[in-house]
Design a protein around this motif. Structure first.
Motif, PDB file in Angstrom:
ATOM      1  N   LEU A 214       0.664  -1.199   0.182  1.00 54.29           N
ATOM      2  CA  LEU A 214       0.058   0.061   0.100  1.00 54.29           C
ATOM      3  C   LEU A 214       0.820   1.326  -0.106  1.00 54.29           C
ATOM      4  CD1 LEU A 214      -2.647  -0.964   2.690  1.00 54.29           C
ATOM      5  CD2 LEU A 214      -3.086  -0.397   0.194  1.00 54.29           C
ATOM      6  N   ASN A 215       1.881   0.926   0.694  1.00 55.66           N
ATOM      7  CA  ASN A 215       2.950   2.569   0.857  1.00 55.66           C
ATOM      8  C   ASN A 215       3.776   2.678  -0.559  1.00 55.66           C
ATOM      9  OD1 ASN A 215       2.521   3.577   3.337  1.00 55.66           O
ATOM     10  ND2 ASN A 215       3.269   1.842   4.262  1.00 55.66           N
ATOM     11  N   LYS A 216       3.853   1.420  -1.281  1.00 52.66           N
ATOM     12  CA  LYS A 216       4.513   1.648  -2.542  1.00 52.66           C
ATOM     13  C   LYS A 216       3.584   2.152  -3.686  1.00 52.66           C
ATOM     14  CE  LYS A 216       7.303  -2.522  -1.971  1.00 52.66           C
ATOM     15  NZ  LYS A 216       7.242  -3.929  -2.362  1.00 52.66           N
ATOM     16  N   ALA A 217       2.419   2.275  -3.557  1.00 51.72           N
ATOM     17  CA  ALA A 217       1.588   2.683  -4.393  1.00 51.72           C
ATOM     18  C   ALA A 217       1.608   4.071  -4.800  1.00 51.72           C
ATOM     19  CB  ALA A 217      -0.194   2.556  -3.963  1.00 51.72           C
ATOM     20  N   LYS A 218       1.478   4.523  -6.185  1.00 53.67           N
ATOM     21  CA  LYS A 218       1.831   5.933  -6.508  1.00 53.67           C
ATOM     22  C   LYS A 218       0.684   6.703  -5.673  1.00 53.67           C
ATOM     23  CE  LYS A 218       4.416   5.266 -10.811  1.00 53.67           C
ATOM     24  NZ  LYS A 218       4.069   4.754 -12.316  1.00 53.67           N
ATOM     25  N   GLN A 219      -0.657   6.250  -5.949  1.00 50.89           N
ATOM     26  CA  GLN A 219      -1.433   7.089  -5.429  1.00 50.89           C
ATOM     27  C   GLN A 219      -2.062   6.367  -3.818  1.00 50.89           C
ATOM     28  OE1 GLN A 219      -4.537   7.659  -8.377  1.00 50.89           O
ATOM     29  NE2 GLN A 219      -4.330   9.707  -8.295  1.00 50.89           N
ATOM     30  N   LYS A 220      -1.581   6.769  -2.976  1.00 51.62           N
ATOM     31  CA  LYS A 220      -1.785   6.278  -1.593  1.00 51.62           C
ATOM     32  C   LYS A 220      -3.063   6.347  -1.173  1.00 51.62           C
ATOM     33  CE  LYS A 220       3.229   6.106   0.130  1.00 51.62           C
ATOM     34  NZ  LYS A 220       3.906   6.640   1.265  1.00 51.62           N
TER      35      LYS A 220
ATOM     36  N   LEU B 167      -4.811  -2.103  12.802  1.00 50.76           N
ATOM     37  CA  LEU B 167      -5.152  -3.638  12.994  1.00 50.76           C
ATOM     38  C   LEU B 167      -3.526  -4.144  13.315  1.00 50.76           C
ATOM     39  CD1 LEU B 167      -7.075  -6.050  12.888  1.00 50.76           C
ATOM     40  CD2 LEU B 167      -6.740  -6.185  10.225  1.00 50.76           C
ATOM     41  N   LEU B 168      -2.636  -3.905  12.440  1.00 52.12           N
ATOM     42  CA  LEU B 168      -1.397  -4.472  12.993  1.00 52.12           C
ATOM     43  C   LEU B 168      -0.816  -4.137  14.416  1.00 52.12           C
ATOM     44  CD1 LEU B 168       1.240  -3.973   9.759  1.00 52.12           C
ATOM     45  CD2 LEU B 168       1.012  -6.204  11.276  1.00 52.12           C
ATOM     46  N   ALA B 169      -1.246  -2.849  14.589  1.00 48.69           N
ATOM     47  CA  ALA B 169      -0.609  -2.712  16.115  1.00 48.69           C
ATOM     48  C   ALA B 169      -1.554  -3.485  17.119  1.00 48.69           C
ATOM     49  CB  ALA B 169      -1.138  -1.118  16.237  1.00 48.69           C
ATOM     50  N   MET B 170      -2.952  -3.716  16.842  1.00 50.90           N
ATOM     51  CA  MET B 170      -3.460  -4.595  17.702  1.00 50.90           C
ATOM     52  C   MET B 170      -3.225  -5.840  17.638  1.00 50.90           C
ATOM     53  SD  MET B 170      -7.703  -3.896  17.641  1.00 50.90           S
ATOM     54  CE  MET B 170      -8.187  -4.715  16.369  1.00 50.90           C
ATOM     55  N   ILE B 171      -2.825  -6.411  16.826  1.00 51.57           N
ATOM     56  CA  ILE B 171      -2.336  -8.021  16.265  1.00 51.57           C
ATOM     57  C   ILE B 171      -1.171  -7.984  17.281  1.00 51.57           C
ATOM     58  CG2 ILE B 171      -1.436  -9.564  15.186  1.00 51.57           C
ATOM     59  CD1 ILE B 171      -3.316  -8.772  12.831  1.00 51.57           C
ATOM     60  N   GLN B 172      -0.080  -7.008  17.046  1.00 53.50           N
ATOM     61  CA  GLN B 172       1.050  -6.901  17.748  1.00 53.50           C
ATOM     62  C   GLN B 172       1.184  -7.058  19.331  1.00 53.50           C
ATOM     63  OE1 GLN B 172       2.750  -3.985  15.571  1.00 53.50           O
ATOM     64  NE2 GLN B 172       3.859  -5.545  13.749  1.00 53.50           N
ATOM     65  N   GLU B 173       0.023  -6.390  19.796  1.00 56.29           N
ATOM     66  CA  GLU B 173       0.166  -6.037  21.102  1.00 56.29           C
ATOM     67  C   GLU B 173      -0.595  -7.418  21.846  1.00 56.29           C
ATOM     68  OE1 GLU B 173      -2.880  -3.448  24.181  1.00 56.29           O
ATOM     69  OE2 GLU B 173      -2.872  -2.880  22.357  1.00 56.29           O
ATOM     70  N   GLU B 174      -1.453  -8.064  21.220  1.00 56.36           N
ATOM     71  CA  GLU B 174      -1.991  -9.306  21.592  1.00 56.36           C
ATOM     72  C   GLU B 174      -0.942 -10.735  21.721  1.00 56.36           C
ATOM     73  OE1 GLU B 174      -4.485  -9.785  23.422  1.00 56.36           O
ATOM     74  OE2 GLU B 174      -5.164  -7.417  23.088  1.00 56.36           O
ATOM     75  N   LEU B 175      -0.097 -10.465  20.373  1.00 59.15           N
ATOM     76  CA  LEU B 175       1.081 -11.300  20.355  1.00 59.15           C
ATOM     77  C   LEU B 175       2.131 -11.358  21.526  1.00 59.15           C
ATOM     78  CD1 LEU B 175       1.554 -11.687  16.456  1.00 59.15           C
ATOM     79  CD2 LEU B 175       0.301 -13.499  17.942  1.00 59.15           C
TER      80      LEU B 175
ATOM     81  N   ILE C 245      -4.421   2.354   4.419  1.00 57.48           N
ATOM     82  CA  ILE C 245      -3.091   2.543   5.206  1.00 57.48           C
ATOM     83  C   ILE C 245      -3.327   2.614   6.628  1.00 57.48           C
ATOM     84  CG2 ILE C 245      -0.924   3.735   5.574  1.00 57.48           C
ATOM     85  CD1 ILE C 245      -0.837   4.036   2.691  1.00 57.48           C
ATOM     86  N   LYS C 246      -4.155   3.540   7.204  1.00 54.54           N
ATOM     87  CA  LYS C 246      -4.665   3.730   8.614  1.00 54.54           C
ATOM     88  C   LYS C 246      -5.399   2.499   9.282  1.00 54.54           C
ATOM     89  CE  LYS C 246      -5.158   6.666  12.212  1.00 54.54           C
ATOM     90  NZ  LYS C 246      -5.255   5.602  13.301  1.00 54.54           N
ATOM     91  N   GLN C 247      -6.181   2.039   8.359  1.00 52.74           N
ATOM     92  CA  GLN C 247      -6.823   0.753   9.140  1.00 52.74           C
ATOM     93  C   GLN C 247      -5.943  -0.356   9.053  1.00 52.74           C
ATOM     94  OE1 GLN C 247      -9.807  -0.061   5.732  1.00 52.74           O
ATOM     95  NE2 GLN C 247     -11.324   0.718   6.904  1.00 52.74           N
TER      96      GLN C 247
END
Length: 217
Positions: free
Chosen positions: A190-196, A207-215, A201-203
């Protein structure tokens, strides 16, 4: 997760393996095996006949819960092996007709969060959850009971499952470690895309932050 002596409808039954097993084990004495496709239903009928259970398991052809009638007195609906969005569509169609069932046993192959959100919005309480690894796939099972009030779930509980979060089995970690890698790749793309797509990206970041916190726990 099916309660003894319940009257069960298995929606999207395919070979009717579940109703056959339930009746053979003496857990239930009556079940409906329902499918939208004629081929699978023919398979189901053949398997039911072979098991000698034609007087206890009825087959029905049709979409979702449209095949279940009031006079069937079904108290438990099982929907397993389809996507969460489709599952919610089928449950919502029934709800629009005022058809709510006391017990739901649900196994979505993807989009379990959609299912939990629907359960919360429709006054179901999640009473049991399980997460199992089988033949290279991970499945989440949800059992819910109809109540007269809303049982609120947090964002995390909708995503991970309120009871799975408490149990945190090895399979739970296995699933979410895989999901962490998947979303890290997705974020990089998503960050590589020309039009971001900043919203997406925020979603994914949240979600990643939530996953990492649980792991980490």
């Amino acid at each position: 997760m099916v309660d003894p002596n319940s009257r069960v409808a298995d929606i999207g039954t395919d070979h009717a393996y579940l109703p056959i097993r339930l009746v053979e084990q003496g857990k239930v004495s009556y079940a409906i095996a329902s499918d939208v496709a004629k081929g699978p239903l023919a398979n189901a009928e053949a398997d039911i006949q072979a098991a000698g259970l034609a007087d206890q398991i009825e087959t029905r052809l049709g979409s979702g819960l449209e095949t279940v009638k009031k006079e069937d007195q079904i108290d438990t609906v099982v929907i397993a092996g389809m996507g969460g969005k489709l599952m919610v569509t089928l449950l919502s169609e029934a709800a629009s007709r005022g058809a709510y069932y006391p017990t739901l046993v649900l196994e979505a192959n993807i989009g379990e969060n959609n299912v939990r959100q629907w359960l919360m919005d429709n006054r179901y309480e999640i009473v049991e959850e399980d997460i199992v690894a089988e033949a290279g796939h991970i499945y989440e099972l949800i059992k819910a009971k109809l109540t007269d009030q809303v049982h609120p779930l947090t964002v995390k509980e909708v995503e991970f499952g309120p009871l799975l979060l408490k149990q945190k089995t090895p399979v739970f970690y296995q699933k979410w470690e895989g999901q962490e890698k998947y979303y890290q790749k997705l974020l990089a793309n998503l960050n590589k895309a020309k039009q971001k797509d900043e919203v997406r990206i925020k979603q994914v970041e949240d979600l990643l932050a939530m996953i990492q916190e649980e792991l980490a726990h």
